[in-house]
Design an enzyme around this catalytic site. Structure first.
Site, mmCIF file in Angstrom:
data_model
loop_
_atom_site.group_PDB
_atom_site.id
_atom_site.type_symbol
_atom_site.label_atom_id
_atom_site.label_comp_id
_atom_site.label_asym_id
_atom_site.label_seq_id
_atom_site.Cartn_x
_atom_site.Cartn_y
_atom_site.Cartn_z
ATOM 1 N N HIS A 70 0.869 -0.868 0.121
ATOM 2 C CA HIS A 70 -0.110 0.046 0.077
ATOM 3 C C HIS A 70 0.881 1.222 -0.247
ATOM 4 O O HIS A 70 2.367 1.642 0.592
ATOM 5 C CB HIS A 70 -1.299 0.080 1.246
ATOM 6 N N ASP A 72 -0.323 4.689 0.721
ATOM 7 C CA ASP A 72 -0.755 5.180 2.267
ATOM 8 C C ASP A 72 -0.137 5.374 3.640
ATOM 9 O O ASP A 72 0.478 3.903 3.263
ATOM 10 C CB ASP A 72 -2.377 5.465 1.899
ATOM 11 N N ASP A 103 5.792 0.647 7.185
ATOM 12 C CA ASP A 103 4.799 0.749 6.939
ATOM 13 C C ASP A 103 4.219 1.000 5.945
ATOM 14 O O ASP A 103 3.461 2.766 6.644
ATOM 15 C CB ASP A 103 3.667 1.047 7.807
ATOM 16 N N GLU A 137 -5.031 1.674 2.366
ATOM 17 C CA GLU A 137 -5.367 0.642 3.065
ATOM 18 C C GLU A 137 -5.259 0.403 4.624
ATOM 19 O O GLU A 137 -6.286 -0.075 5.062
ATOM 20 C CB GLU A 137 -3.605 -0.661 2.984
ATOM 21 N N GLU A 138 -4.689 2.050 5.311
ATOM 22 C CA GLU A 138 -4.848 2.558 6.858
ATOM 23 C C GLU A 138 -7.011 2.332 6.914
ATOM 24 O O GLU A 138 -6.726 3.260 8.445
ATOM 25 C CB GLU A 138 -4.253 3.276 6.821
ATOM 26 N N GLU A 163 3.537 -6.472 3.562
ATOM 27 C CA GLU A 163 3.763 -5.683 4.799
ATOM 28 C C GLU A 163 4.840 -5.694 5.688
ATOM 29 O O GLU A 163 5.248 -6.976 6.447
ATOM 30 C CB GLU A 163 2.455 -5.651 6.020
ATOM 31 N N HIS A 387 3.016 3.321 12.388
ATOM 32 C CA HIS A 387 2.552 3.743 13.214
ATOM 33 C C HIS A 387 2.091 4.249 14.682
ATOM 34 O O HIS A 387 1.666 5.847 15.398
ATOM 35 C CB HIS A 387 1.080 2.591 13.750
HETATM 36 ZN ZN LIG Z 1 0.718 -1.273 6.631
#
Ligand SMILES: [Zn+2]
Length: 416
Positions: A70, A72, A103, A137-138, A163, A387
Site C-alpha cells: 500500500h 498510503d 509501514d 489500506e489504512e 507488510e 504507526h
Molecule cells: Zn500497512
C-alpha cells in the site's frame, strides 16, 4: 541497480507525503521508475489524487504471483516527538527513519526493485509477477477492494503482502511478546539463539477479519417526571448488550488453530440528551476480530436475529448498521507459497521463521474474499515501529528482502 539506488528509492518514497491520500504522487514516482526499466504500469484511479498502480513482468504463460504494497501511510503523529523530519528518510546507525518507512514503503520499494532486477537481468519467468500498489489500506483497504472487484487477483495462484513482519530481536524474549506470538519461552530462546540478524521475522499465514457494526435504538422522548409518555431507548439496548455478551461467551469455544477465538469489543456507547429527559436515542458500536470458522455473514445473521428477538419482546426499534466487514486471511501453513517463503526467507534473513497468525488485517482481506483459493502470506521488511513516532526500517533487512523477493519470485514460478 546499486545498493545506493535502493536507499535513494526508499528515501524518495518517504519524501512523498501520502497520509491517507495523495497516493497518485507515489504512483507517479513508481510509474516513472518502472518505465526507466521498460516495465509498463497501469494506473487504476480510485478518486482524484488517488491512483492504484498495477504492473507486470513475465511471459504470461505460467502461474501468476502477486505482490501487494500500500502507498498510503498513517498521520505523522506528534512532530515534536520525532527525532528526525518524518518526511525526510534519514539514515542513522543503519536505520532509516521516516513516516511510512516501515509501514510500508520499504516493503513496496523492495517488491518494485525485485521486479526491476528480475526484468533487467532478463530472467525468463514462466509466469507473471503482478505488482499491486494500493490506496487507502489504512482506512479500510480501499484500493485492494477496488482492484479485487475489477478482477486483478482472479488469476493469481499466490500473493505476497509486503507488510512489516518483524520485531527487534531483543523484543522476542520480553513479556509483552508473549501475548503477540504463540511461542513458549523455550521456543523463543531457540529463535533468538539461532538468529544471526538484528530482527526476528515471522511468516504470517493467517490474520483475523473484522466485523464492525453499530446498533441504533430509537425511543420516544418525554419529561422524566412522566416517563410513561415516552419510551426509553437505553432499555432495549441494554437487553441487547446482555444477549450479545452471552452470544460471544457461547462462541468463545470456537477457535481457529492459529488465530484462536473471535474477539469482540464494545467500543462506543452513546445515549440520551439530558438528565431530565427520557432518551429518544441510544447507540452502541461493537468491533469483532473474526476467524474463518465463523464467517462475518454468519455472525452478522446471528446478531441480527438477537436484535429481532429484542425488538419483538420489548416493542423496541433496534437496527444494525455494518461499519466494516473484512474477511480473515487463512492460508494452509503447508501451502507451497508459505513453505517456500519460509525456506528462502530463512536463508536470506539468517534465522528461523515461525509460521504464525496475527490479529491485525491487511489488503489480503478483500483479495481472499474475491479469490478464496489464493495462497496469501504477509512477509516484508519493517517492525513494530509502524504507526509510531520515530518509525524506522533496518536497512540491512530492507536489502535482504529485495534479494529474497527476487529468489522467491524465481522459485515460485519455476515450481520449485
Ligand atoms: Zn500497512
Amino acid at each position: 541497480m546499486r545498493i545506493a539506488e535502493y536507499d535513494q528509492i526508499l528515501a524518495d518514497l518517504v519524501a512523498i507525503p501520502s497520509v491517507n491520500d495523495h497516493e497518485a504522487a507515489v504512483a507517479d514516482y513508481l510509474e516513472k521508475l518502472l518505465a526507466k526499466h521498460h516495465i509498463t504500469a497501469q494506473r487504476v484511479p480510485y478518486a482524484p489524487g488517488r491512483d492504484n498502480l498495477v504492473a507486470e513482468i513475465g511471459n504470461g504463460q505460467g502461474p501468476v504471483l502477486g505482490f501487494d504494497g500500500h502507498a498510503d501511510t498513517v498521520a505523522l503523529g506528534d512532530r515534536a516527538k520525532w527525532q528526525t523530519d518524518p518526511l525526510v528518510g534519514t539514515i542513522k546507525a543503519g536505520k532509516m527513519y521516516g513516516r511510512g518507512v516501515t509501514d510500508m514503503k520499504a516493503g513496496l520499494a523492495a517488491g518494485v526493485i525485485a521486479m526491476i532486477q528480475l526484468h533487467d537481468a532478463g530472467v525468463l519467468l514462466n509466469g507473471t509477477i503482478r505488482l499491486l500498489a494500493t490506496v487507502g489500506e489504512e482506512i479500510g483497504e480501499l484500493g485492494a477492494h477496488q482492484l479485487a472487484e475489477q478482477g486483478y487477483v482472479d488469476d493469481m495462484a499466490g500473493i505476497v503482502i509486503g507488510e512489516p513482519s518483524g520485531v527487534a530481536k531483543d523484543f522476542v524474549t520480553q513479556p509483552a511478546a508473549q501475548s503477540i506470538f504463540p511461542l513458549s519461552p523455550e521456543e523463543r530462546d531457540v529463535l533468538v539463539a539461532a538468529n544471526q540478524n538484528t530482527e526476528q521475522h515471522f511468516v504470517v499465514a493467517a490474520h483475523k477479519g473484522t466485523l464492525a457494526f453499530r446498533v441504533d435504538s430509537v425511543g420516544q422522548a418525554a419529561h422524566s417526571s412522566m416517563p410513561e409518555l415516552g419510551y426509553n431507548a437505553i432499555t432495549p439496548l441494554l437487553t441487547f448488550y446482555n444477549r450479545v455478551q452471552q452470544y460471544f461467551e457461547d462462541q468463545a469455544g470456537l477457535k481457529d488453530p492459529i488465530l484462536g477465538p473471535a474477539t469482540p469489543v464494545v467500543t462506543l456507547l452513546n445515549a440520551g440528551e439530558q438528565i431530565n429527559t427520557v432518551p429518544a436515542s441510544a447507540s452502541m458500536s461493537i468491533n469483532v476480530r473474526t476467524i474463518p470458522e465463523k464467517t462475518n455473514d454468519a455472525m452478522l445473521a446471528d446478531i441480527q436475529a438477537l436484535a429481532d428477538e429484542v425488538n419483538q419482546a420489548e416493542q423496541a426499534h433496534l437496527t444494525i448498521r455494518v461499519i466494516s466487514k473484512l474477511s480473515p486471511m487463512s492460508t494452509d501453513p503447508n501451502a507451497r507459497l508459505v513453505q517456500l517463503t519460509k525456506r528462502i526467507g530463512e536463508k536470506h534473513l539468517k534465522q528461523q521463521l515461525p509460521v504464525i497468525g496475527v490479529s491485525g488485517g491487511t489488503d489480503a482481506s478483500p483479495i481472499v474474499d474475491r479469490n478464496p483459493n489464493i495462497e496469501a502470506v504477509v512477509f516484508g521488511p519493517g517492525n513494530f515501529s509502524a504507526h509510531q513516532v520515530n518509525e524506522y526500517v533496518d536497512m540491512g533487512i530492507y536489502h535482504q528482502y529485495i534479494n529474497l523477493y527476487i529468489d522467491l519470485c524465481k522459485h515460485y514460478l519455476a515450481g520449485m
